[in-house]
Design a protein around this motif. Structure first.
Motif, short mmCIF file in Angstrom:
data_model
loop_
_atom_site.label_atom_id
_atom_site.label_comp_id
_atom_site.label_asym_id
_atom_site.label_seq_id
_atom_site.Cartn_x
_atom_site.Cartn_y
_atom_site.Cartn_z
N ARG A 417 0.83 -1.19 0.00
CA ARG A 417 0.00 0.00 0.00
C ARG A 417 0.87 1.25 0.00
O ARG A 417 1.86 1.33 0.71
N LEU A 418 0.49 2.23 -0.80
CA LEU A 418 1.12 3.54 -0.75
C LEU A 418 0.43 4.35 0.34
O LEU A 418 -0.81 4.43 0.37
N ARG A 419 1.21 4.95 1.22
CA ARG A 419 0.65 5.71 2.34
C ARG A 419 -0.38 6.73 1.86
O ARG A 419 -0.14 7.50 0.93
N ASN A 420 -1.57 6.68 2.47
CA ASN A 420 -2.68 7.61 2.16
C ASN A 420 -3.29 7.40 0.77
O ASN A 420 -4.13 8.19 0.35
N ALA A 421 -2.84 6.35 0.05
CA ALA A 421 -3.29 6.22 -1.35
C ALA A 421 -3.70 4.77 -1.66
O ALA A 421 -4.39 4.14 -0.87
N TYR A 422 -3.24 4.25 -2.80
CA TYR A 422 -3.71 2.99 -3.34
C TYR A 422 -2.75 1.83 -3.04
O TYR A 422 -1.59 2.04 -2.68
N VAL A 423 -3.29 0.64 -3.29
CA VAL A 423 -2.46 -0.57 -3.32
C VAL A 423 -1.90 -0.71 -4.73
O VAL A 423 -2.62 -0.56 -5.71
N ILE A 424 -0.59 -0.95 -4.80
CA ILE A 424 0.03 -1.18 -6.11
C ILE A 424 0.73 -2.53 -6.11
O ILE A 424 1.05 -3.09 -5.05
N LYS A 425 0.95 -3.05 -7.34
CA LYS A 425 1.65 -4.33 -7.52
C LYS A 425 2.81 -4.11 -8.47
O LYS A 425 2.66 -3.52 -9.53
N ALA A 426 3.99 -4.57 -8.08
CA ALA A 426 5.17 -4.43 -8.93
C ALA A 426 5.16 -5.54 -9.98
O ALA A 426 5.10 -6.72 -9.64
N GLU A 427 5.23 -5.12 -11.24
CA GLU A 427 5.17 -6.08 -12.33
C GLU A 427 6.56 -6.41 -12.88
O GLU A 427 6.87 -7.57 -13.15
N ARG A 428 7.39 -5.39 -13.07
CA ARG A 428 8.73 -5.59 -13.60
C ARG A 428 9.56 -4.34 -13.32
O ARG A 428 9.01 -3.33 -12.84
N CYS A 429 10.84 -4.39 -13.65
CA CYS A 429 11.70 -3.22 -13.44
C CYS A 429 12.74 -3.12 -14.56
O CYS A 429 13.04 -4.10 -15.24
N GLU A 430 13.26 -1.91 -14.73
CA GLU A 430 14.34 -1.67 -15.68
C GLU A 430 15.60 -1.28 -14.91
O GLU A 430 15.52 -0.69 -13.84
N LYS A 431 16.77 -1.62 -15.51
CA LYS A 431 18.04 -1.33 -14.86
C LYS A 431 18.97 -0.62 -15.84
O LYS A 431 18.80 -0.72 -17.06
N ASP A 432 19.94 0.09 -15.27
CA ASP A 432 20.95 0.73 -16.13
C ASP A 432 22.09 -0.25 -16.40
O ASP A 432 22.05 -1.43 -15.98
N ALA A 433 23.13 0.22 -17.09
CA ALA A 433 24.23 -0.65 -17.49
C ALA A 433 24.97 -1.24 -16.29
O ALA A 433 25.59 -2.32 -16.40
N GLU A 434 24.93 -0.55 -15.13
CA GLU A 434 25.61 -1.06 -13.94
C GLU A 434 24.72 -1.98 -13.09
O GLU A 434 25.13 -2.45 -12.05
#
Length: 556
Positions: A417-434
């Motif tokens: 849950r985001l404080r004072n707001a909605y529930v979110i679900k992490a689907e994927r992420c992006e990364k840099d070269a490092e």
């Protein structure tokens, strides 16, 4: 009628003495004083003395003077005078009458020195500094008389007048009290009571080139002001003999109810220096940014860091007043400020180590306003508006691609849950070269604003966030203790115990409402700690926040 409000009266040995003095009629009222030297800013140890002297005057419906002990012009400055006044008032106290200075009494002090000379109790001595120390003896061996000790009063009067007129060089001679060179107390072995200094004085300008010593000045100033109880720290215990000797031998101060000195233990606080000389050295060598650096144990430093006057007064109340020296745990001071801020600090959100979140199923271009409470249990503190949109920032430490069950923040494939707001679900992420995560892609449940998920899903964690388009960049100054050693005063060199990590600067993001943050007023940055806008460096266009104290002790 009672002289004291028994509902607020703490018990300690000084108050017991005052109670007896009032009951026996020795004194009909109470008069105290706070007598700082204007040679630096006040520190937390002075706060204890301020609370004691002004607090006693308040409780006994008496008076407390603010008197500057300004007998050493080479080390004094009007800026210190002004800072001390501001500190006393910020702590919640007000002196009675006009501000007083020891220099107000320089004419009288000079006449009292002349009186001692006429009585054969003071003499002008031409021993230099090394010779004076040699003649003084040691703790195991008595001193020996100065060859100038038996000069006649008439000769001494003439020599003292030449001192006053500037006819001798600095260090060439001094005026000494004639007491006892065999005394077991070093302070009674013919102490210097006047010395020559060709220095401009911030109050008396260039009127004087001779200045009285502290031990001569202090007792007479107390007596002139009719101080009933002169409260000093324990290092002045032996000097009480000289305090009494001076007054006992001056005709004006023979009343049986004249001022008396009483000693209490000074404040020794873990990881903290209580020496103005050593603190000044830190300032002069630029190891800190000034007397009001938020790492310094000065009242100005604590104020700049967001400590409240009430929390410092409460700390002084808890440590009490005794004759026993002890080391106070710094956790006690931290607890006082946390308790104060937990009750009264408004809440806000800040992201110290930002990483972007994109909520892919949130409408592009839409910004909604969420009303959030300024305090979870105080409705009277009102609400503030938070912007919510497709792109947010959360703290990088609040996301893991994989984690065990103990980790209750955002994990890829799971919800939070985001404080004072909605529930979110992490689907994927992006990364840099490092391999650093740059963006987390999520989805949200639009039925979860301000309530538990309607479908009964269990969401273990709550994290804070800021909306990308309205968040404001901010410099966040993260403080640790200035010293690594719990007793830095015992170190051979302060440099050995300085903490190289006492200040770490982070560049984060804060919610838009903090543009209007009042300087030195602490906010709870939710899940991070208490912070306040810096009184010198922060502005609406350049936000700078100081860490007041973490939410819990993280230094152990």
């Amino acid at each position: 009628m009672s002289h004291v409000d028994t509902e607020v009266r703490p018990s300690n040995f000084i108050r017991n003495i005052i109670d007896e003095d009032l009951a026996t009629g020795k004194h009909s009222s109470v008069q105290t004083r706070f007598p700082p030297e204007p040679n630096g800013f006040l520190h937390i140890g002075h706060a204890k003395s301020i609370c004691l002297n002004f607090g006693i005057a308040q409780d006994y419906k008496g008076q407390c003077n603010l008197r500057f002990d300004d007998t050493n012009p080479e080390k004094e400055d009007i800026d210190y005078v002004n800072s001390i006044q501001a500190d006393v008032q910020w702590l919640g106290f007000q002196w009675d009458g006009d501000i007083r200075y020891s220099s107000n009494y320089f004419d009288q002090l000079h006449q009292y020195a002349v009186e001692l000379i006429n009585k054969g109790l003071a003499y002008v001595c031409f021993l230099n500094g090394d010779e004076t120390r040699e003649y003084r003896g040691t703790l195991k061996e008595p001193g020996k008389n100065s060859p100038y000790r038996d000069t006649t009063p008439e000769e001494n009067l003439a020599l003292f007048e030449k001192m006053r007129l500037g006819e001798f060089k600095e260090g060439e001679c001094s005026l000494r009290a004639k007491i006892d060179m065999a005394s077991p107390f070093m302070c009674m072995r013919d102490p210097i009571i006047y010395r020559i200094r060709f220095a401009h004085h911030h109050q008396t300008a260039d009127k004087w080139c001779i200045y009285p010593m502290y031990d001569f000045t202090h007792c007479i100033s107390d007596a002139i002001e009719n101080i009933t109880h002169s409260l000093c720290t324990l290092e002045f215990q032996d000097n009480r003999r000289l305090y009494d000797w001076v007054l006992d031998h001056l005709d004006d101060f023979q009343a049986p109810n004249r001022t008396r000195q009483y000693e209490f233990s000074r404040l020794n606080l873990e990881y903290t220096l209580m020496s103005k000389r050593k603190l000044n050295d830190l300032v002069v060598r630029n190891l800190v940014t000034g007397w009001d650096d938020a790492r310094m144990p000065t009242i100005a430093g604590y104020r700049r860091r967001g400590y409240t006057a009430a929390s410092i007064r409460e700390f002084c109340k808890r440590i009490g007043v005794t004759k026993q020296d002890n080391m106070v745990e710094v956790a006690m001071l931290d607890a006082c400020i946390r308790e104060e801020l937990n009750d009264f600090a408004p809440r806000a959100m800040a992201v110290i180590n930002p990483v972007k979140v994109v909520i892919e199923n949130y409408p592009e271009g839409q910004v909604e306003i969420i009303n959030a409470a300024n305090h979870p249990s105080k409705e009277e503190m009102g609400k503030r508006e938070l912007s919510f949109a497709r792109e947010l920032f959360i703290d990088a430490d609040d996301f893991r691609e994989e984690a065990n069950k103990k980790y209750k923040r955002l994990v890829q494939g799971k919800e939070v849950r985001l404080r004072n707001a909605y529930v979110i679900k992490a689907e994927r992420c992006e990364k840099d070269a490092e391999g650093n995560i740059t963006t987390i892609f999520c989805t949200y449940d639009d039925e979860t604003l301000g309530k538990n998920p309607s479908d009964g899903r269990k969401v273990k964690g709550v994290i804070h966030w800021v909306e990308a388009s309205t968040a404001k960049p901010a410099e966040l100054r993260m403080y640790e203790r200035l010293f690594n050693d719990p007793n830095p005063a015992a170190a051979e060199s302060v440099d050995e115990v300085l903490n190289p990590h006492s200040l770490t600067i982070k560049h984060g993001l804060v919610e838009a409402s903090l543009v209007n943050a009042e300087a030195e007023k602490a906010y709870q940055f939710e899940r991070e700690g208490y912070f306040c806008a810096d009184s010198k460096d922060s502005s609406k266009d350049n936000l700078v926040f100081n860490l007041t104290v973490p939410l819990r002790d993280t230094f152990e």
